[in-house]
Design an enzyme around this catalytic site. Structure first.
Site, PDB file in Angstrom:
ATOM      1  N   ASN A  34       0.849  -1.203   0.000  1.00 16.85           N
ATOM      2  CA  ASN A  34       0.000   0.000   0.000  1.00 16.85           C
ATOM      3  C   ASN A  34       0.877   1.244   0.000  1.00 16.85           C
ATOM      4  O   ASN A  34       2.095   1.152   0.080  1.00 16.85           O
ATOM      5  CB  ASN A  34      -0.972  -0.031   1.187  1.00 16.85           C
ATOM      6  CG  ASN A  34      -0.259   0.004   2.512  1.00 16.85           C
ATOM      7  OD1 ASN A  34       0.394   0.980   2.864  1.00 16.85           O
ATOM      8  ND2 ASN A  34      -0.351  -1.097   3.262  1.00 16.85           N
ATOM      9  N   ARG A  35       0.261   2.404  -0.080  1.00 11.67           N
ATOM     10  CA  ARG A  35       0.986   3.656  -0.276  1.00 11.67           C
ATOM     11  C   ARG A  35       1.519   4.323   0.986  1.00 11.67           C
ATOM     12  O   ARG A  35       1.945   5.474   0.920  1.00 11.67           O
ATOM     13  CB  ARG A  35       0.095   4.651  -1.022  1.00 11.67           C
ATOM     14  CG  ARG A  35      -0.263   4.218  -2.427  1.00 11.67           C
ATOM     15  CD  ARG A  35      -1.040   5.311  -3.125  1.00 11.67           C
ATOM     16  NE  ARG A  35      -1.582   4.888  -4.400  1.00 11.67           N
ATOM     17  CZ  ARG A  35      -0.880   4.814  -5.523  1.00 11.67           C
ATOM     18  NH1 ARG A  35       0.397   5.151  -5.533  1.00 11.67           N
ATOM     19  NH2 ARG A  35      -1.459   4.412  -6.648  1.00 11.67           N
TER      20      ARG A  35
END
Ligand code: CTP
Ligand code: CA
Length: 225
Positions: A34-35
């Site tokens: 994920n970011r």
């Protein structure tokens, strides 16, 4: 001393803090991620340490310089983060979950690299344990602080998480917009507890972390008063 005692309200407080993303392996060369940059979590770990706390940082993979904390344990997957936290949960006074833990993981990573034989590929995922909820549900839980990154209905979802997971505090932020959140240098937070709420406006993540650490210290002291 560099700091007067009053400026170190968390002296002697043992903090366990998760930060960064987790990586869930698909095969030996690929993962689901994920970011999260881990920036907010690392900054908060340092800010809490500056207030006198002894911080143990449980960090997922990041590209950040080493923060000044008492102890750091590096992990990769949600299951590794879960074990690292559970092994230490009984010996902490304050648990702060800033990590963007993957909600699901591939059932079983492939032993060898997956080849592109088919036109389509379906991944089978299973749910990961909720580390924060599990810590908060312990017999004598530490003071628990969660985060909630939401794209919409920020306050409503955050309040729901505070109640459902039985937390002492939750810091909510709006992600996916033009400013703030993941992959940004700035952020804004709405901090919510059972009988109160405070807005920390858009600012640099280092400053925001200091303001949040001070607010956590204030609520922690109030809780133990
Ligand atoms: N969290 C955790 N373990 C997980 C998932 C989340 O410890 N397996 C923690 C996060 O570190 C954060 C809080 O729970 O402090 C909320 O995470 P979030 O992803 O916003 O909430 P979820 O409960 O996973 O719900 P959803 O993703 O459906 O919004
Ligand atoms: Ca989630």
């Amino acid at each position: 001393a560099l700091f007067p005692l009053a400026a170190r309200p968390l002296t002697g407080v043992r903090v366990l803090l998760t930060a960064g993303p987790t990586r869930e392996p698909l095969d030996p060369v690929r993962f689901l991620g994920n970011r999260s940059s881990g920036r907010m979590g690392f900054a908060l770990a340092e800010a809490l340490e500056t207030l006198g706390a002894r911080v143990t940082l449980i960090a997922g993979p990041t590209a950040l310089p080493a923060p000044r904390v008492a102890e750091r344990i590096d992990v990769e997957t949600a299951l590794e983060m879960h074990s690292a936290v559970m092994a230490r949960a009984a010996d902490c006074d304050l648990f702060v979950a800033t990590a963007a833990v993957a909600d699901y993981r591939p059932v079983e990573p492939a032993e060898n690299k997956i080849k592109k034989n088919a036109d389509a590929l379906t991944l089978h995922l299973v749910r990961n344990p909720d580390i924060l909820a599990e810590v908060a549900a312990r017999p004598s839980p530490p003071f628990t602080v969660g985060f909630a990154a939401e794209t919409d209905r920020v306050e409503e979802y955050a309040r729901d998480k505070l109640t459902r997971k039985g937390l002492n505090m939750i810091a909510a932020n709006h992600v996916g917009g033009e400013r703030g959140g993941f992959e940004r240098a700035e952020n804004a937070l709405t901090v919510i507890w059972r009988n109160g709420q405070r807005e920390l406006p858009m600012m640099d993540k280092t400053r925001l972390a200091r303001e949040l650490a001070a607010l956590i210290a204030e609520r922690y002291q109030e809780h133990h008063a």
